[in-house]
Design a protein around this motif. Sequence first.
Motif, PDB file in Angstrom:
ATOM      1  N   SER A 148       0.843  -1.192   0.000  1.00  0.00           N
ATOM      2  CA  SER A 148       0.000   0.000   0.000  1.00  0.00           C
ATOM      3  C   SER A 148       0.875   1.237   0.000  1.00  0.00           C
ATOM      4  O   SER A 148       1.948   1.244   0.608  1.00  0.00           O
ATOM      5  N   LEU A 149       0.392   2.285  -0.679  1.00  0.00           N
ATOM      6  CA  LEU A 149       1.094   3.570  -0.670  1.00  0.00           C
ATOM      7  C   LEU A 149       0.279   4.635   0.060  1.00  0.00           C
ATOM      8  O   LEU A 149       0.588   5.823  -0.036  1.00  0.00           O
ATOM      9  N   PHE A 150      -0.753   4.209   0.767  1.00  0.00           N
ATOM     10  CA  PHE A 150      -1.531   5.111   1.620  1.00  0.00           C
ATOM     11  C   PHE A 150      -0.726   5.257   2.910  1.00  0.00           C
ATOM     12  O   PHE A 150      -0.547   4.279   3.641  1.00  0.00           O
ATOM     13  N   PRO A 151      -0.201   6.451   3.216  1.00  0.00           N
ATOM     14  CA  PRO A 151       0.734   6.587   4.345  1.00  0.00           C
ATOM     15  C   PRO A 151       0.316   5.890   5.627  1.00  0.00           C
ATOM     16  O   PRO A 151       1.145   5.209   6.246  1.00  0.00           O
ATOM     17  N   ILE A 152      -0.940   6.013   6.042  1.00  0.00           N
ATOM     18  CA  ILE A 152      -1.330   5.416   7.320  1.00  0.00           C
ATOM     19  C   ILE A 152      -1.286   3.889   7.302  1.00  0.00           C
ATOM     20  O   ILE A 152      -1.342   3.248   8.351  1.00  0.00           O
ATOM     21  N   ALA A 153      -1.144   3.304   6.100  1.00  0.00           N
ATOM     22  CA  ALA A 153      -1.115   1.846   5.974  1.00  0.00           C
ATOM     23  C   ALA A 153       0.284   1.310   5.715  1.00  0.00           C
ATOM     24  O   ALA A 153       0.454   0.101   5.556  1.00  0.00           O
ATOM     25  N   ILE A 154       1.276   2.180   5.685  1.00  0.00           N
ATOM     26  CA  ILE A 154       2.614   1.733   5.293  1.00  0.00           C
ATOM     27  C   ILE A 154       3.409   1.245   6.502  1.00  0.00           C
ATOM     28  O   ILE A 154       3.874   2.028   7.333  1.00  0.00           O
ATOM     29  N   ASN A 155       3.548  -0.066   6.588  1.00  0.00           N
ATOM     30  CA  ASN A 155       4.418  -0.680   7.596  1.00  0.00           C
ATOM     31  C   ASN A 155       5.238  -1.782   6.932  1.00  0.00           C
ATOM     32  O   ASN A 155       5.559  -2.799   7.542  1.00  0.00           O
ATOM     33  N   HIS A 156       5.584  -1.545   5.676  1.00  0.00           N
ATOM     34  CA  HIS A 156       6.212  -2.543   4.820  1.00  0.00           C
ATOM     35  C   HIS A 156       7.378  -1.883   4.103  1.00  0.00           C
ATOM     36  O   HIS A 156       7.241  -0.776   3.573  1.00  0.00           O
ATOM     37  N   ALA A 157       8.543  -2.531   4.112  1.00  0.00           N
ATOM     38  CA  ALA A 157       9.769  -1.898   3.619  1.00  0.00           C
ATOM     39  C   ALA A 157       9.691  -1.473   2.155  1.00  0.00           C
ATOM     40  O   ALA A 157      10.077  -0.358   1.797  1.00  0.00           O
TER      41      ALA A 157
ATOM     42  N   MET B 284     -11.521  12.687  -2.179  1.00  0.00           N
ATOM     43  CA  MET B 284     -11.852  12.181  -3.518  1.00  0.00           C
ATOM     44  C   MET B 284     -11.596  10.681  -3.650  1.00  0.00           C
ATOM     45  O   MET B 284     -12.407   9.958  -4.222  1.00  0.00           O
ATOM     46  N   TYR B 285     -10.470  10.211  -3.112  1.00  0.00           N
ATOM     47  CA  TYR B 285     -10.065   8.824  -3.359  1.00  0.00           C
ATOM     48  C   TYR B 285     -10.257   7.883  -2.176  1.00  0.00           C
ATOM     49  O   TYR B 285     -10.303   6.664  -2.356  1.00  0.00           O
ATOM     50  N   GLY B 286     -10.345   8.433  -0.967  1.00  0.00           N
ATOM     51  CA  GLY B 286     -10.510   7.587   0.201  1.00  0.00           C
ATOM     52  C   GLY B 286      -9.407   6.546   0.302  1.00  0.00           C
ATOM     53  O   GLY B 286      -8.229   6.850   0.103  1.00  0.00           O
ATOM     54  N   ASN B 287      -9.790   5.331   0.553  1.00  0.00           N
ATOM     55  CA  ASN B 287      -8.804   4.271   0.725  1.00  0.00           C
ATOM     56  C   ASN B 287      -8.140   3.849  -0.589  1.00  0.00           C
ATOM     57  O   ASN B 287      -7.216   3.031  -0.579  1.00  0.00           O
ATOM     58  N   ARG B 288      -8.593   4.420  -1.697  1.00  0.00           N
ATOM     59  CA  ARG B 288      -7.909   4.166  -2.966  1.00  0.00           C
ATOM     60  C   ARG B 288      -6.534   4.827  -3.005  1.00  0.00           C
ATOM     61  O   ARG B 288      -5.746   4.601  -3.919  1.00  0.00           O
ATOM     62  N   LEU B 289      -6.239   5.626  -1.980  1.00  0.00           N
ATOM     63  CA  LEU B 289      -4.901   6.213  -1.885  1.00  0.00           C
ATOM     64  C   LEU B 289      -3.821   5.148  -1.709  1.00  0.00           C
ATOM     65  O   LEU B 289      -2.638   5.450  -1.809  1.00  0.00           O
ATOM     66  N   LYS B 290      -4.223   3.920  -1.480  1.00  0.00           N
ATOM     67  CA  LYS B 290      -3.219   2.857  -1.387  1.00  0.00           C
ATOM     68  C   LYS B 290      -2.486   2.654  -2.711  1.00  0.00           C
ATOM     69  O   LYS B 290      -1.387   2.094  -2.737  1.00  0.00           O
ATOM     70  N   SER B 291      -3.074   3.146  -3.812  1.00  0.00           N
ATOM     71  CA  SER B 291      -2.385   3.053  -5.101  1.00  0.00           C
ATOM     72  C   SER B 291      -2.429   4.344  -5.906  1.00  0.00           C
ATOM     73  O   SER B 291      -1.812   4.432  -6.964  1.00  0.00           O
TER      74      SER B 291
ATOM     75  N   GLN C 280       9.304   8.647   9.163  1.00  0.00           N
ATOM     76  CA  GLN C 280       8.819   7.416   8.546  1.00  0.00           C
ATOM     77  C   GLN C 280       7.712   7.703   7.529  1.00  0.00           C
ATOM     78  O   GLN C 280       7.033   8.721   7.592  1.00  0.00           O
ATOM     79  N   ALA C 281       7.525   6.766   6.605  1.00  0.00           N
ATOM     80  CA  ALA C 281       6.545   6.951   5.529  1.00  0.00           C
ATOM     81  C   ALA C 281       5.120   7.114   6.052  1.00  0.00           C
ATOM     82  O   ALA C 281       4.305   7.805   5.437  1.00  0.00           O
ATOM     83  N   CYS C 282       4.806   6.496   7.188  1.00  0.00           N
ATOM     84  CA  CYS C 282       3.449   6.624   7.731  1.00  0.00           C
ATOM     85  C   CYS C 282       3.119   8.057   8.129  1.00  0.00           C
ATOM     86  O   CYS C 282       1.944   8.426   8.224  1.00  0.00           O
ATOM     87  N   CYS C 283       4.143   8.882   8.354  1.00  0.00           N
ATOM     88  CA  CYS C 283       3.941  10.282   8.732  1.00  0.00           C
ATOM     89  C   CYS C 283       4.087  11.232   7.545  1.00  0.00           C
ATOM     90  O   CYS C 283       4.207  12.444   7.723  1.00  0.00           O
ATOM     91  N   ALA C 284       4.082  10.682   6.336  1.00  0.00           N
ATOM     92  CA  ALA C 284       4.171  11.510   5.134  1.00  0.00           C
ATOM     93  C   ALA C 284       2.885  12.319   4.962  1.00  0.00           C
ATOM     94  O   ALA C 284       1.816  11.946   5.452  1.00  0.00           O
ATOM     95  N   ILE C 285       3.009  13.420   4.238  1.00  0.00           N
ATOM     96  CA  ILE C 285       1.899  14.370   4.125  1.00  0.00           C
ATOM     97  C   ILE C 285       1.223  14.303   2.754  1.00  0.00           C
ATOM     98  O   ILE C 285       1.883  14.311   1.720  1.00  0.00           O
ATOM     99  N   TYR C 286      -0.102  14.264   2.775  1.00  0.00           N
ATOM    100  CA  TYR C 286      -0.946  14.250   1.576  1.00  0.00           C
ATOM    101  C   TYR C 286      -2.096  15.230   1.814  1.00  0.00           C
ATOM    102  O   TYR C 286      -2.415  15.561   2.961  1.00  0.00           O
ATOM    103  N   PRO C 287      -2.750  15.711   0.775  1.00  0.00           N
ATOM    104  CA  PRO C 287      -3.795  16.722   0.958  1.00  0.00           C
ATOM    105  C   PRO C 287      -5.149  16.121   1.325  1.00  0.00           C
ATOM    106  O   PRO C 287      -5.492  15.008   0.897  1.00  0.00           O
ATOM    107  N   LYS C 288      -5.925  16.864   2.076  1.00  0.00           N
ATOM    108  CA  LYS C 288      -7.274  16.436   2.450  1.00  0.00           C
ATOM    109  C   LYS C 288      -8.127  16.192   1.218  1.00  0.00           C
ATOM    110  O   LYS C 288      -8.941  15.265   1.186  1.00  0.00           O
TER     111      LYS C 288
END
Length: 226
Positions: free
Chosen positions: A29-38, A192-199, A179-187
């Motif tokens: 996943s590339l959704f910051p809050i879901a990133i716990n993978h190297a 618009m994309y919700g959990n589709r931010l994983k890609s 860490q990537a989980c603390c990366a910043i993205y816009p509201k």
Amino acid sequence: KGYYQEGDKKYKIFRGGVFRTNEINSFKSLFPIAINHAVSSRIALQVYQGLVKLNQRTLKVEPLLAKEYKVSDDGTIYTFTLNDSVFFHDDSCFVNGKGRILNANDIKFCYDMLCSYNENNTTYSYLTEIILGAKEHYSATLKGEFPSSGVEGIRVIDDKTIEIELVSSYSYFLKILSQACCAIYPKEAYEMYGNRLKSHTVGTGPFILKNQNINNESLKMIRNFN
């Protein structure tokens, strides 16, 4: 091609061209809050940026989206001043598809999200145990309640300044923020994309995710010229 100096060492810089790299696993996943993978983290940190980063040679924390930060004498309050004129990548989530300038509300939104219940949020514990009011905020969102003020210890001072108060002094706090989980993205992107931010990524980093295949087995990034 050029050079830059670091101490008594001189490094060669190559500009342009194509860089290819292989990973033994696909990204999850590339959704910051879901990133716990190297693998996901390595990709995401090319697209997204955080307030700070780790110097890859020294592993010391350095400012990134923040141009500077100050820490209170007791080590519990961190005040970050943002860099001027940092823009999000162009994306259809913005008016006319043009990326807007980053502000302190973006930082609060992302950190509040990281401290909120979400089915994809696998990294909430990075902040909920150390930021003032974060644990209480997560518990409220777990019940379906979303306090309008967000996390008590995450405060917007003005457009370029954000203050974060910890429960107590925590020496690894800045390294967590790198860490990537603390990366910043816009509201706007989340709305618009919700959990589709994983890609589907919308960041401020040096590269823009152009496309990836359906099985997440390959992806292409292009240079961000903003």
